[in-house]
Design an enzyme around this catalytic site. Structure first.
Site, short mmCIF file in Angstrom:
data_model
loop_
_atom_site.label_atom_id
_atom_site.label_comp_id
_atom_site.label_asym_id
_atom_site.label_seq_id
_atom_site.Cartn_x
_atom_site.Cartn_y
_atom_site.Cartn_z
N GLU A 62 0.84 -1.21 0.00
CA GLU A 62 0.00 0.00 0.00
C GLU A 62 0.87 1.25 0.00
O GLU A 62 0.57 2.24 -0.67
CB GLU A 62 -0.94 -0.02 1.22
CG GLU A 62 -1.97 -1.14 1.10
CD GLU A 62 -2.93 -1.18 2.28
OE1 GLU A 62 -2.47 -1.47 3.40
OE2 GLU A 62 -4.13 -0.92 2.09
N GLU B 165 -4.04 -9.43 3.97
CA GLU B 165 -4.85 -9.09 5.14
C GLU B 165 -6.03 -10.02 5.36
O GLU B 165 -6.44 -10.29 6.49
CB GLU B 165 -5.36 -7.65 5.03
CG GLU B 165 -4.30 -6.58 5.23
CD GLU B 165 -3.43 -6.32 4.01
OE1 GLU B 165 -3.55 -7.06 3.00
OE2 GLU B 165 -2.61 -5.39 4.05
#
Ligand SMILES: NC(=O)c1ccc[n+]([C@@H]2O[C@H](COP(=O)([O-])OP(=O)(O)OC[C@H]3O[C@@H](n4cnc5c(N)ncnc54)[C@H](O)[C@@H]3O)[C@@H](O)[C@H]2O)c1
Length: 697
Positions: free
Chosen positions: A106, A126
């Site tokens: 990210e 995640e």
């Protein structure tokens, strides 16, 4: 100590992420990144910025050591770091090598340019912790690699190699040589060519088939991940990336992230993740305890367990000598191992060449002469103390000094087995689960005199063969089977009181157990439990048992292997079919005992069976048999089919609320057919409940 270094290379500021082992984006690193960006922006000599990881990797994502601490959410958060990177007026280039996962990816997506080394692993994992990428990953990744590829990565959490993403807008260039030098040259070119800063958020997504695709994805995910909310939320977030303005999408991603963070499923997955890591740590055995070298292994007994145990080591290239008393049993054992490998070859899981290599490492023998040089010997003979003691006496005579002597016993006293040798410090229990080549769990039984280096060696070896090892003290049944006995006892009392075999199985399967207790007993063989109960009737005459399972065994209904148990099985098939004979047996048993059948509801079935696990688990903790509550949960998740989304019996109790668990137990105790003594809540449970605490702290 800063966890990012700042260095000038002419007009390029290089900020190096340095927070070993994976450059986790902990508080200090995040703060240092923002400070580095600010410093570069303030310095007129800086024309461009490079972000790179020290050593080989970029970043593994969030710093898991900070999970559940204030630092995890302290400013600057990762979202703040990414905002400052993205808003930089000077070009920021991410140089990605090694691992670039989760928050690391990210962060890279917030940069204006990205370069990758071949072989770098890229992932947004995640979802594996029941979450979704919470710092823009669901909005930015689809913009650079396309909606379908991004959704696949986000929903599966799977890693992709950088080469596979070459040619997408994720990477501006691949750098085969020195990554830092390549990034500095690239940054200089960006400046020289005055290239515009490219913000991923500004890329437009053009995806006309969106609606049909997301519908398809929802159906697929709904079917395979029905107990986990995260994959569905991942789809919603990526759908928002397609249909909504960027900042709206970010908001939806954030909302979902927070919802998931507080979901029981994510809590369970995070508990399992940390629990597995915790299980490898033994408080009084230092991580750097020297281990003994294990180059060769011997297995005694080539039966059901011995063969599977041997395969674990053959699979990782360790030679195994396998010993039997008779040629016929030896041949049968070896043939079983070969048949198992053959079936893997047929399924395309193993090449024939590899199979032959493995079989070549197997040395069948009828003589102790053939095993005496092994570094570790695992005994898997009949479950009979006299037989085991005779084997250990022989091992004591023949094995070289320093060899580790392990027993695969399920119920026998490892201290007694050890005390029959002159080297109890070298004796340990390695309790594999059936099928031993498949099941992840290994209970490592630490006897009173087991040496620390023996324990450390076995734990390291377990890791090498891909097992999840949990340390147990010595007691009858160790952690898993000691608890299971109480669970099964309740299941049978429920039959006595009026439930049917099918109802009990169905209720617990609906709760999430991989198999109900009766289907499981039929698979394992009802004769095993029968043998244990017969021992109990003598050892612990005061303990209450239902004798219904004994009746079943008296009829020879041992389960799948005899074609009949709690259910009926057609020859060669494993489908459990209801059997009216069992129903009739139940009715006559109740009549004989003078029990009037009552309607038992499913909630009671689940609560009694699962809280029986919990109460015995609490006693196991009190007795010091398990080191921590999460070890018990790991045993149940990896060895007993407990549903992962509930995190194991002890976490389930925590989430139910310990005062509620205690209250239920008190209610169960007043049932006239109950074993009231068992339902006295374990003192540890009572204490934690009273103090408003939990098993898992
Ligand atoms: N079957 C399971 O699900 C399971 C699970 C965990 C642990 N265990 C334990 O593993 C051990 C073995 O169980 P199993 O199911 O493989 O039994 P098994 O009966 O299938 O195999 C035992 C083997 O040991 C051999 N044997 C007996 N005495 C011997 C001796 N003195 N020397 C060499 N070989 C000898 C027998 O010929 C037989 O092949 C037991 O202690 C059992 O409690 C079994």
């Amino acid at each position: 100590m800063s966890s990012a270094h700042y260095q000038m290379h002419d007009a390029v500021a290089v900020i190096t992420l340095d927070n070993p082992p994976v450059h986790g984006l902990g508080y200090a690193l995040r703060a240092a990144l923002v400070a580095g960006i600010d410093r570069a922006l303030a310095d007129p000599n800086v024309r461009a910025i490079v972000l790179i990881g020290a050593g080989k990797m970029f970043s593994g994502g969030a710093d898991i050591r900070e999970f559940n601490t204030e630092k995890a959410t302290s400013e600057p958060t990762l979202r703040t770091v990414i905002r400052s990177v993205e808003a930089s007026t000077k070009p920021v280039v991410a140089a990605i090598g090694g691992t670039c996962m989760g928050g690391g990816l990210e962060l890279a997506l917030g940069c204006h340019f990205r370069l990758a080394a071949p072989g770098a692993t890229i992932a947004l994992p995640e979802v594996k912790l029941g979450l979704l990428p919470g710092a823009g990953g669901t909005q930015r990744l689809p913009r650079v690699i396309g909606v379908e590829a991004a959704l696949n990565m986000i929903v599966s959490g799977a890693s992709v190699r950088s080469e596979q993403l070459q040619g997408t807008a994720l990477f501006d260039e691949m750098v085969a040589g020195d990554l830092l030098q390549g990034a500095i040259v690239f940054a200089r070119n960006v400046v020289a060519q005055d290239r515009p800063l490219r913000r991923v958020r500004d890329i437009k997504i053009d995806y006309p088939d969106a609606e049909a695709f997301f519908q398809f994805a929802r159906n697929t995910v709904g079917a395979v991940a029905k107990n986990f909310p995260a994959p569905g939320k991942c789809i919603d977030a990526v759908a928002a990336a397609v249909s909504l303005p960027f900042d709206e999408g970010l908001r939806i991603e954030r909302e979902s992230f927070l919802q998931l963070l507080h979901s029981p499923e994510s809590r369970a997955l995070r508990h399992a993740f940390f629990g597995e890591r915790a299980a490898a740590k033994i408080p009084d055995v230092a991580a750097d305890t020297p281990t003994r070298s294990i180059a060769t292994i011997a297995v005694i007994g080539a039966g059901t367990m011995g063969g599977g145990i041997a395969m674990n080591f053959l699979n990782v290239g360790i030679p195994v000598a396998i010993l039997e008393t008779k040629q016929e049993a030896l041949d049968k054992g070896v043939a079983n191992i070969r048949r198992n490998y053959e079936s893997a070859v047929k399924r395309g899981k193993l090449t024939r060449e590899k199979m032959e290599q493995r079989m070549h490492l197997l040395k069948p023998t009828l003589s102790y002469e053939g095993i005496k040089d092994a570094d570790l010997v695992i005994e898997a003979v009949f479950e009979d103390m006299a037989v085991k003691q005779a084997v250990f006496a022989k091992l004591d005579d023949v094995m070289k000094l320093g060899a580790i002597l392990a027993t695969n016993t399920s119920t026998l006293d490892v201290n007694r087995i050890a005390s029959g040798t002159n080297r109890p410090q070298d004796v340990i229990g390695t309790h594999f689960f059936s099928p031993a080549n498949v099941m992840k769990l290994l209970e490592v039984v630490r006897a009173d005199k087991t040496a620390k280096d023996v324990l450390a060696t076995v734990m390291a070896l377990a890791k090498k063969i891909g097992k999840t090892a949990v340390v147990s003290g010595v007691c009858d049944g160790f952690i898993g089977n000691r608890m299971l006995e109480q669970y099964l006892r309740q299941a049978m009392f429920l039959l006595d009181e009026g439930a049917s075999v099918e109802q009990v199985d169905r209720a617990l399967e609906k709760f999430g157990m991989a198999m109900g207790p009766f289907r499981m007993s039929d698979l394992a063989g009802n004769d095993i439990g029968w043998a244990i109960r017969k021992r109990r009737y003598v050892e612990k005459p005061h303990v209450l048992y239902s004798h219904i399972a004994d009746r079943l065994c008296e009829l020879g209904r041992f389960g799948q292997k005899t074609g009949a148990g709690w259910y009926h099985y057609e020859s060669g098939k494993r489908d459990a079919m209801s059997d009216p004979e069992v129903g009739a047996m139940l009715v006559s048993y109740r009549n004989e005992k003078g029990i009037t059948a009552r309607k038992v509801d499913d909630d009671e079935i689940v609560a009694r069976c699962i809280f029986a696990l919990v109460n015995e688990g609490a006693r196991i903790l009190e007795d010091g048999i398990a080191l921590r509550a999460s070890d018990i949960d790991i045993v149940y998740l990896t060895g007993y089919g407990f549903p992962l989304y509930r995190g194991g019996p002890m976490l389930y109790a925590d989430m139910t609320g310990l005062p509620n668990v205690v209250r239920s137990m008190q209610q169960f105790a007043v049932n006239p057919n109950a074993d009231a003594a068992f339902w006295q809540p374990a003192p540890l449970l009572t204490k934690l409940a009273a103090e408003g605490r939990t098993f898992n702290g």
